[in-house]
Design a protein around this motif. Structure first.
Motif, mmCIF file in Angstrom:
data_model
loop_
_atom_site.group_PDB
_atom_site.id
_atom_site.type_symbol
_atom_site.label_atom_id
_atom_site.label_comp_id
_atom_site.label_asym_id
_atom_site.label_seq_id
_atom_site.Cartn_x
_atom_site.Cartn_y
_atom_site.Cartn_z
ATOM 1 N N PRO A 221 53.008 52.862 66.330
ATOM 2 C CA PRO A 221 51.725 53.820 66.046
ATOM 3 C C PRO A 221 51.805 55.289 65.626
ATOM 4 C CG PRO A 221 52.721 53.741 68.322
ATOM 5 C CD PRO A 221 53.504 52.990 67.623
ATOM 6 N N ARG A 222 50.713 55.777 64.792
ATOM 7 C CA ARG A 222 50.939 56.813 63.877
ATOM 8 C C ARG A 222 49.671 57.920 64.237
ATOM 9 N NH1 ARG A 222 52.141 57.699 58.226
ATOM 10 N NH2 ARG A 222 50.782 59.162 57.237
ATOM 11 N N HIS A 223 48.657 57.603 64.261
ATOM 12 C CA HIS A 223 47.569 58.456 64.691
ATOM 13 C C HIS A 223 46.495 57.934 65.601
ATOM 14 C CE1 HIS A 223 48.082 61.045 60.490
ATOM 15 N NE2 HIS A 223 49.171 61.134 61.579
ATOM 16 N N GLY A 224 45.683 58.716 65.982
ATOM 17 C CA GLY A 224 44.660 58.017 66.799
ATOM 18 C C GLY A 224 43.270 58.854 66.893
ATOM 19 N N GLN A 225 42.450 58.478 67.483
ATOM 20 C CA GLN A 225 40.839 58.672 67.455
ATOM 21 C C GLN A 225 40.395 58.260 68.716
ATOM 22 O OE1 GLN A 225 38.464 60.112 64.187
ATOM 23 N NE2 GLN A 225 40.719 61.092 64.516
ATOM 24 N N PHE A 226 39.262 59.226 69.323
ATOM 25 C CA PHE A 226 38.874 58.982 70.625
ATOM 26 C C PHE A 226 37.463 58.611 70.234
ATOM 27 C CE2 PHE A 226 41.950 62.254 71.538
ATOM 28 C CZ PHE A 226 42.525 61.667 72.866
ATOM 29 N N PHE A 227 36.602 57.872 71.395
ATOM 30 C CA PHE A 227 35.372 57.435 71.273
ATOM 31 C C PHE A 227 35.024 57.321 72.638
ATOM 32 C CE2 PHE A 227 32.374 53.835 71.186
ATOM 33 C CZ PHE A 227 31.729 54.049 70.187
ATOM 34 N N TRP A 228 33.444 57.555 72.683
ATOM 35 C CA TRP A 228 32.773 57.559 73.932
ATOM 36 C C TRP A 228 31.843 56.358 73.990
ATOM 37 C CZ3 TRP A 228 34.693 61.767 71.749
ATOM 38 C CH2 TRP A 228 35.033 62.862 72.242
ATOM 39 N N THR A 229 31.932 55.760 75.023
ATOM 40 C CA THR A 229 31.005 54.564 75.416
ATOM 41 C C THR A 229 29.777 55.345 76.194
ATOM 42 O OG1 THR A 229 32.256 54.023 77.271
ATOM 43 C CG2 THR A 229 32.478 52.739 75.080
ATOM 44 N N ILE A 238 37.850 55.520 75.407
ATOM 45 C CA ILE A 238 38.364 54.834 74.385
ATOM 46 C C ILE A 238 39.251 55.528 73.795
ATOM 47 C CG2 ILE A 238 38.126 53.134 72.579
ATOM 48 C CD1 ILE A 238 37.284 51.934 75.275
ATOM 49 N N LEU A 239 40.401 55.098 73.320
ATOM 50 C CA LEU A 239 41.307 55.663 72.302
ATOM 51 C C LEU A 239 41.428 54.671 71.265
ATOM 52 C CD1 LEU A 239 43.413 57.828 71.269
ATOM 53 C CD2 LEU A 239 45.142 56.444 72.568
ATOM 54 N N TYR A 240 41.445 54.859 69.991
ATOM 55 C CA TYR A 240 42.020 54.028 68.949
ATOM 56 C C TYR A 240 43.287 54.563 68.207
ATOM 57 C CZ TYR A 240 37.323 52.273 69.347
ATOM 58 O OH TYR A 240 36.002 51.704 69.657
ATOM 59 N N THR A 241 44.169 53.671 68.100
ATOM 60 C CA THR A 241 45.609 54.015 67.593
ATOM 61 C C THR A 241 45.695 53.256 66.209
ATOM 62 O OG1 THR A 241 46.814 52.695 69.055
ATOM 63 C CG2 THR A 241 46.485 54.835 69.457
ATOM 64 N N LEU A 242 46.030 53.811 65.247
ATOM 65 C CA LEU A 242 46.465 53.328 63.824
ATOM 66 C C LEU A 242 47.983 52.876 64.086
ATOM 67 C CD1 LEU A 242 45.340 53.080 60.583
ATOM 68 C CD2 LEU A 242 47.495 54.302 60.633
ATOM 69 N N ASN A 243 48.339 51.521 63.818
ATOM 70 C CA ASN A 243 49.865 51.208 63.721
ATOM 71 C C ASN A 243 50.344 51.134 62.489
ATOM 72 O OD1 ASN A 243 49.426 50.857 66.678
ATOM 73 N ND2 ASN A 243 48.442 49.044 66.335
ATOM 74 N N GLU A 244 51.020 52.000 62.213
ATOM 75 C CA GLU A 244 51.547 51.954 60.528
ATOM 76 C C GLU A 244 52.288 50.706 60.221
ATOM 77 O OE1 GLU A 244 54.519 54.497 57.424
ATOM 78 O OE2 GLU A 244 53.587 55.520 59.103
ATOM 79 N N SER A 248 47.799 47.256 61.826
ATOM 80 C CA SER A 248 46.911 47.255 62.648
ATOM 81 C C SER A 248 46.054 48.452 63.479
ATOM 82 C CB SER A 248 47.356 46.254 63.524
ATOM 83 O OG SER A 248 48.345 46.943 64.334
ATOM 84 N N VAL A 249 45.030 48.281 64.102
ATOM 85 C CA VAL A 249 44.498 49.116 64.852
ATOM 86 C C VAL A 249 44.219 48.709 66.261
ATOM 87 C CG1 VAL A 249 42.402 50.466 65.066
ATOM 88 C CG2 VAL A 249 43.000 50.075 63.164
ATOM 89 N N SER A 250 44.544 49.400 67.263
ATOM 90 C CA SER A 250 44.562 48.912 68.699
ATOM 91 C C SER A 250 43.626 49.946 69.349
ATOM 92 C CB SER A 250 46.018 49.209 69.203
ATOM 93 O OG SER A 250 46.924 48.325 68.961
ATOM 94 N N LYS A 286 51.589 49.890 54.282
ATOM 95 C CA LYS A 286 51.789 50.785 55.312
ATOM 96 C C LYS A 286 50.271 51.414 55.718
ATOM 97 C CE LYS A 286 54.655 53.334 53.597
ATOM 98 N NZ LYS A 286 55.780 54.537 53.218
ATOM 99 N N ALA A 287 49.767 51.006 56.989
ATOM 100 C CA ALA A 287 48.386 51.854 57.114
ATOM 101 C C ALA A 287 48.719 53.273 57.406
ATOM 102 C CB ALA A 287 48.098 51.154 58.663
ATOM 103 N N ALA A 288 47.662 53.931 57.160
ATOM 104 C CA ALA A 288 48.019 55.462 57.073
ATOM 105 C C ALA A 288 47.170 56.330 57.880
ATOM 106 C CB ALA A 288 47.879 56.067 55.689
ATOM 107 N N GLU A 289 45.785 56.332 57.998
ATOM 108 C CA GLU A 289 45.216 56.876 58.489
ATOM 109 C C GLU A 289 43.835 56.519 59.165
ATOM 110 O OE1 GLU A 289 44.558 59.522 60.623
ATOM 111 O OE2 GLU A 289 44.864 61.332 58.969
ATOM 112 N N ILE A 290 43.400 57.039 60.350
ATOM 113 C CA ILE A 290 42.065 56.388 60.979
ATOM 114 C C ILE A 290 41.315 57.469 61.370
ATOM 115 C CG2 ILE A 290 43.287 57.013 63.323
ATOM 116 C CD1 ILE A 290 42.237 54.220 64.265
#
Length: 401
Positions: A221-229, A238-244, A248-250, A286-290
């Motif tokens: 995991p490299r970077h993350g972003q938050f989300f509101w349901t 929700i948290l999204y993480t970018l996996n370098e 993938s994205v989790s 390599k995934a880089a940014e989200i």
């Protein structure tokens, strides 16, 4: 006669260019280059076309400025140095109305800082946190920066065994991610396959380790972003993480503590590839940014050249607003090579992409309704191009808004 002709042309749907010419508008962006220089870019838009002008550079953020964090209300830009030489320089700049950067202060750091931001204090800007990739550290500083600034605390990460990827030899923290309530700091650790969680003492700036979310082995995991349901809640769900390393994205569900002194916890919901179902990246991708905007999520892929020579892709997903689950939408052209960084403007109509190896800033149209990225508006090369896989070229770009 002329007025009558104009009336006739208008009735037929034709308007002379001298009258119908679209009004030009402008915006500025701020960029960092791995030669130690920062630039202001002026974007001028006229209808569907545009241009980018690059300013003379400023210095002060060491030899390898890797991350820019803009606080527009304060008209201040913070820059963090990734120098691998054993020392670096973190800096603060004032941002003029025209985007011009003026160095306010800088101080000597240990270097190797790949990310940094502000947190704590009475206004959420009392301290700075940085993460250092190879020393495997999380470092804090008290603001404001000055030439005498010293580290307030340094947390050294360890792990019991190496990960399955050759780059997972030691912990490699890659971001200091502040939760929107300001009470927790999350640190994606590429080397340890963890999302490290810290509680924040806003008064002292102290960060206390209080748990972690465990990614799949080799995800990185490299970077993350938050989300509101729940849009009415101050807390994201929700948290999204970018996996370098996993390309993938989790997505993770977030549970906040019900009592004071408790810790935030994460439960993994799903993981999707940054490539279309049935396809995958190559050996050097390599995934880089989200980023998220509305009910859409975006992830940049480096070195896949999906759209031709030196034209990598940005993965696009839809987000279920009720559950936070993501679904593949499409791959879009980043119009850059090694897109290390990208950012969507406030109106959601344009995306600025920073190609590291191509060392260009590309402005791309975005449809706010469909979330799809479209045509290239304009692109400009900043300083010198980099080399594929190396720490050179363009490092960061942000909209000045």
């Amino acid at each position: 006669m002329y007025r009558a002709s104009l009336s006739l042309l208008a009735a037929l749907g034709f308007v002379p260019s001298s009258i119908s010419a679209p009004t030009a508008s402008s915006a500025t962006l701020l960029a960092a280059h791995y030669t130690g220089k920062l630039y202001t870019l002026t974007f001028t838009s006229t209808g569907s076309t545009g241009s980018l002008a690059v300013s003379s550079p400023v210095t002060g953020c060491g030899s390898t400025p890797a991350w820019l964090e803009l606080y527009p209300a304060d008209k201040t830009l913070y820059c963090f140095d990734e120098s691998w030489t054993g020392s670096g320089s973190n800096a603060a700049y004032s941002v003029g109305s025209d985007g011009k950067l003026t160095l306010k202060s800088s101080f000597k750091s240990t270097g190797n800082s790949v990310h940094g931001l502000l947190y704590g204090g009475s206004d959420g800007k009392g301290f700075a946190a940085t993460v250092e990739y190879s020393p495997s550290t999380l470092t804090t500083y008290k603001l404001p920066f000055s030439s005498n600034t010293k580290a307030l605390t340094t947390e050294k990460f360890t792990m019991s065994q190496k990960g399955p990827n050759s780059r997972q030899d030691v912990p490699h923290p890659h971001e200091a991610l502040l939760d929107p309530t300001g009470k927790f700091m999350l640190v994606p650790d590429l080397g340890a396959d963890l999302i490290r969680i810290f509680s924040i003492d806003a008064n002292s700036g102290k960060l206390t380790s209080c748990g972690s979310g465990k990614a799949d082995p080799g995800d990185g995991p490299r970077h993350g972003q938050f989300f509101w349901t729940n849009k009415d809640s101050a807390q994201p769900q929700i948290l999204y993480t970018l996996n370098e390393l996993g390309n993938s994205v989790s997505s993770w569900t977030i549970t906040y503590p019900s009592t004071a002194g408790g810790c935030l916890s994460l439960t993994k919901l799903q993981t999707l590839s940054t490539y279309a179902p049935g396809t995958k990246g190559g050996p050097t991708t390599k995934a880089a940014e989200i980023r998220t905007f509305g009910n859409f999520l975006y992830a940049a892929n480096r070195a896949d050249q999906t759209f031709g020579s030196q034209k990598d892709s940005i993965a696009t997903y839809t987000i279920d607003p009720a559950t936070g689950r993501i679904t593949w939408l499409e791959a879009a052209n980043s119009y850059s090579y090694y897109p290390r960084t990208f950012q969507i403007n406030k109106t959601g109509t344009l995306v600025a992409v920073g190609g590291q190896t191509s060392s260009n800033v590309a402005i791309i149209n975005r449809d706010p309704t469909t979330g799809k990225l479209g045509s290239l508006v304009t692109s400009v090369v900043v300083a010198t191009p980099g080399r594929a896989g190396e720490e050179d070229g363009l490092a960061a770009v942000v909209w000045n808004e």
